[in-house]
Design a protein around this motif. Structure first.
Motif, PDB file in Angstrom:
ATOM      1  N   ASP A 265       8.439   7.215  -3.623  1.00  0.00           N
ATOM      2  CA  ASP A 265       8.996   8.515  -3.964  1.00  0.00           C
ATOM      3  C   ASP A 265      10.452   8.304  -4.382  1.00  0.00           C
ATOM      4  O   ASP A 265      11.261   7.829  -3.573  1.00  0.00           O
ATOM      5  CB  ASP A 265       8.916   9.437  -2.742  1.00  0.00           C
ATOM      6  N   PRO A 266      10.801   8.620  -5.624  1.00  0.00           N
ATOM      7  CA  PRO A 266      12.174   8.370  -6.081  1.00  0.00           C
ATOM      8  C   PRO A 266      13.234   9.127  -5.298  1.00  0.00           C
ATOM      9  O   PRO A 266      14.401   8.729  -5.280  1.00  0.00           O
ATOM     10  CB  PRO A 266      12.142   8.805  -7.556  1.00  0.00           C
ATOM     11  N   GLU A 267      12.832  10.205  -4.626  1.00  0.00           N
ATOM     12  CA  GLU A 267      13.785  10.971  -3.827  1.00  0.00           C
ATOM     13  C   GLU A 267      14.063  10.292  -2.483  1.00  0.00           C
ATOM     14  O   GLU A 267      15.197  10.323  -1.984  1.00  0.00           O
ATOM     15  CB  GLU A 267      13.246  12.381  -3.578  1.00  0.00           C
ATOM     16  N   VAL A 268      13.030   9.686  -1.890  1.00  0.00           N
ATOM     17  CA  VAL A 268      13.177   9.020  -0.583  1.00  0.00           C
ATOM     18  C   VAL A 268      12.410   7.694  -0.602  1.00  0.00           C
ATOM     19  O   VAL A 268      11.469   7.494   0.162  1.00  0.00           O
ATOM     20  CB  VAL A 268      12.677   9.918   0.572  1.00  0.00           C
ATOM     21  N   PRO A 269      12.812   6.749  -1.447  1.00  0.00           N
ATOM     22  CA  PRO A 269      12.098   5.470  -1.508  1.00  0.00           C
ATOM     23  C   PRO A 269      12.283   4.685  -0.218  1.00  0.00           C
ATOM     24  O   PRO A 269      13.359   4.705   0.397  1.00  0.00           O
ATOM     25  CB  PRO A 269      12.758   4.759  -2.693  1.00  0.00           C
ATOM     26  N   ASP A 270      11.229   3.994   0.213  1.00  0.00           N
ATOM     27  CA  ASP A 270      11.328   3.220   1.452  1.00  0.00           C
ATOM     28  C   ASP A 270      10.192   2.206   1.490  1.00  0.00           C
ATOM     29  O   ASP A 270       9.172   2.376   0.815  1.00  0.00           O
ATOM     30  CB  ASP A 270      11.250   4.136   2.670  1.00  0.00           C
TER      31      ASP A 270
ATOM     32  N   VAL B 241       0.870  -1.164   0.000  1.00  0.00           N
ATOM     33  CA  VAL B 241       0.000   0.000   0.000  1.00  0.00           C
ATOM     34  C   VAL B 241       0.912   1.220   0.000  1.00  0.00           C
ATOM     35  O   VAL B 241       1.946   1.234   0.667  1.00  0.00           O
ATOM     36  CB  VAL B 241      -0.905   0.002   1.252  1.00  0.00           C
ATOM     37  N   HIS B 242       0.567   2.237  -0.753  1.00  0.00           N
ATOM     38  CA  HIS B 242       1.441   3.403  -0.862  1.00  0.00           C
ATOM     39  C   HIS B 242       1.137   4.440   0.220  1.00  0.00           C
ATOM     40  O   HIS B 242      -0.026   4.722   0.520  1.00  0.00           O
ATOM     41  CB  HIS B 242       1.299   4.043  -2.242  1.00  0.00           C
ATOM     42  N   ALA B 243       2.196   4.991   0.792  1.00  0.00           N
ATOM     43  CA  ALA B 243       2.056   6.090   1.745  1.00  0.00           C
ATOM     44  C   ALA B 243       1.811   7.393   0.992  1.00  0.00           C
ATOM     45  O   ALA B 243       2.341   7.571  -0.121  1.00  0.00           O
ATOM     46  CB  ALA B 243       3.323   6.200   2.595  1.00  0.00           C
TER      47      ALA B 243
ATOM     48  N   THR C 185      11.047   6.829   7.444  1.00  0.00           N
ATOM     49  CA  THR C 185      12.403   6.569   6.966  1.00  0.00           C
ATOM     50  C   THR C 185      12.997   5.416   7.760  1.00  0.00           C
ATOM     51  O   THR C 185      12.632   5.177   8.911  1.00  0.00           O
ATOM     52  CB  THR C 185      13.284   7.824   7.081  1.00  0.00           C
ATOM     53  N   THR C 186      13.907   4.715   7.113  1.00  0.00           N
ATOM     54  CA  THR C 186      14.534   3.530   7.701  1.00  0.00           C
ATOM     55  C   THR C 186      16.017   3.778   7.941  1.00  0.00           C
ATOM     56  O   THR C 186      16.709   4.319   7.068  1.00  0.00           O
ATOM     57  CB  THR C 186      14.380   2.320   6.763  1.00  0.00           C
ATOM     58  N   TYR C 187      16.483   3.378   9.125  1.00  0.00           N
ATOM     59  CA  TYR C 187      17.904   3.448   9.463  1.00  0.00           C
ATOM     60  C   TYR C 187      18.390   2.036   9.738  1.00  0.00           C
ATOM     61  O   TYR C 187      17.816   1.324  10.566  1.00  0.00           O
ATOM     62  CB  TYR C 187      18.122   4.340  10.695  1.00  0.00           C
ATOM     63  N   MET C 188      19.450   1.617   9.059  1.00  0.00           N
ATOM     64  CA  MET C 188      19.942   0.240   9.193  1.00  0.00           C
ATOM     65  C   MET C 188      20.833   0.081  10.421  1.00  0.00           C
ATOM     66  O   MET C 188      21.870  -0.590  10.391  1.00  0.00           O
ATOM     67  CB  MET C 188      20.680  -0.166   7.918  1.00  0.00           C
ATOM     68  N   THR C 189      20.422   0.646  11.522  1.00  0.00           N
ATOM     69  CA  THR C 189      21.245   0.712  12.728  1.00  0.00           C
ATOM     70  C   THR C 189      21.625  -0.672  13.244  1.00  0.00           C
ATOM     71  O   THR C 189      22.802  -0.953  13.499  1.00  0.00           O
ATOM     72  CB  THR C 189      20.506   1.497  13.822  1.00  0.00           C
TER      73      THR C 189
END
Length: 308
Positions: free
Chosen positions: A118-123, A85-87, A167-171
């Motif tokens: 979003d091509p600028e911030v895909p997630d 589902v798209h945000a 947004t995702t952080y691979m911490t």
């Protein structure tokens, strides 16, 4: 909590490396549960249907019990792909997009994930959307900034029960890579994470907060400080964790602005680490247990699908 009521359905949080199934009654009480390390990677080799069947048998689920699944079982490499589902996405309507598994012995459905197309911030996320829904139910909130620590930590902005952006952080994954496959494997004793030495951890958090540009240069310093006798291996885990978590929070603050309140959805030791780090960064924190949130979200969506 275990309920003596009759089960209405089974719900499953099926991750990449973990499997958790709860047999729930009409009110959402846990009748029985089963868990294992048979995540997507295992099930892709041994069969999703077989893994699910064994766990349903283990909890004595009645024949024909409907099953709702969230997480990586719906990925492209999973059992059946459940398209994203798209945000911005209305969390209240996620259940309507669940995909039915045709090959299953009974009514099995898999919830979709959410994509930021979003091509600028895909997630993308899978499973966190369900956990998020359960957490919002628990807190009775419609708007929130949410931090969801993990292998791939998610920061999410929710507005009027809509997942607005994230947004995702691979911490967690970066920590694992550095401590298992880099020179820092010689600098970290994971037992050190159980230490109550807050000073080391908070010092690293403050370093990342005040001077985030130097974080990457500070990673090797974890090893160098030990070689030069300033610290020992028991310090490595806390210092590295502090640098990584601190860098994540600094980046999220830059992205999400001057928000002071954050909902932390977490369980286990990582919950306390993030609580301390967020507090040092000036956040007011509400904590919700991650497992309860996942189960609560699955229950809510199961009710919507089967009307139980």
């Amino acid at each position: 909590m275990t309920s003596s009521s009759n089960p209405s359905f089974a719900v499953v949080d099926w991750g990449t490396s973990s499997f958790r199934l709860w047999l729930l009654d009409r009110g959402g009480g846990v009748v029985s549960e089963s868990r294992s390390g048979e995540g997507m990677m295992h099930a892709a080799r041994h069969g999703f249907r077989a893994v699910l069947g064994r766990h349903l048998a283990k909890v004595n689920a009645p024949s024909g019990t409907p099953v709702l699944i969230c997480g990586m079982a719906g990925a492209r490499q999973g059992w059946v792909e459940a398209p994203y589902v798209h945000a911005p996405a209305d969390l209240r309507s996620i259940a309507h997009k669940a995909v039915r598994v045709v090959e299953a012995d009974h009514d099995v459905r898999i919830l979709p994930g959410v994509a930021q197309n979003d091509p600028e911030v895909p997630d993308v996320m899978r499973g966190e959307e369900t956990q998020l829904s359960g957490a919002l139910d628990a807190s009775a909130a419609d708007d929130a900034l949410v931090c969801m620590p993990g292998t791939h930590s998610k920061w999410v902005r929710v507005k009027d029960r809509r997942l607005d952006h994230f947004t995702t952080y691979m911490t967690g994954e970066i920590y694992a890579l550095l401590t298992q496959h880099s020179i820092l494997q010689h600098a970290v004793d994971d037992a050190g994470q159980e230490s109550d030495n807050d000073a080391l951890f908070l010092e690293a958090i403050e370093q990342a907060r005040s001077d985030p540009e130097r974080v990457w240069a500070s990673f090797f310093g974890v090893r160098a400080s030990q070689l030069l006798g300033f610290e020992d291996r028991t310090c490595g885990a806390l210092r590295l964790s502090g640098l990584l978590i601190g860098a994540e929070i600094a980046a999220a603050r830059s992205l999400f602005g001057a928000e002071k309140n954050v909902t932390l959805i977490a369980s286990g030791p990582v919950s306390e680490l993030y609580r301390k780090a967020l507090k040092l960064n000036g956040f007011e924190i509400s904590i919700i247990n991650a497992e309860k949130a996942s189960r609560g979200g699955l229950f809510r969506y199961a009710q919507q699908i089967w009307g139980c």
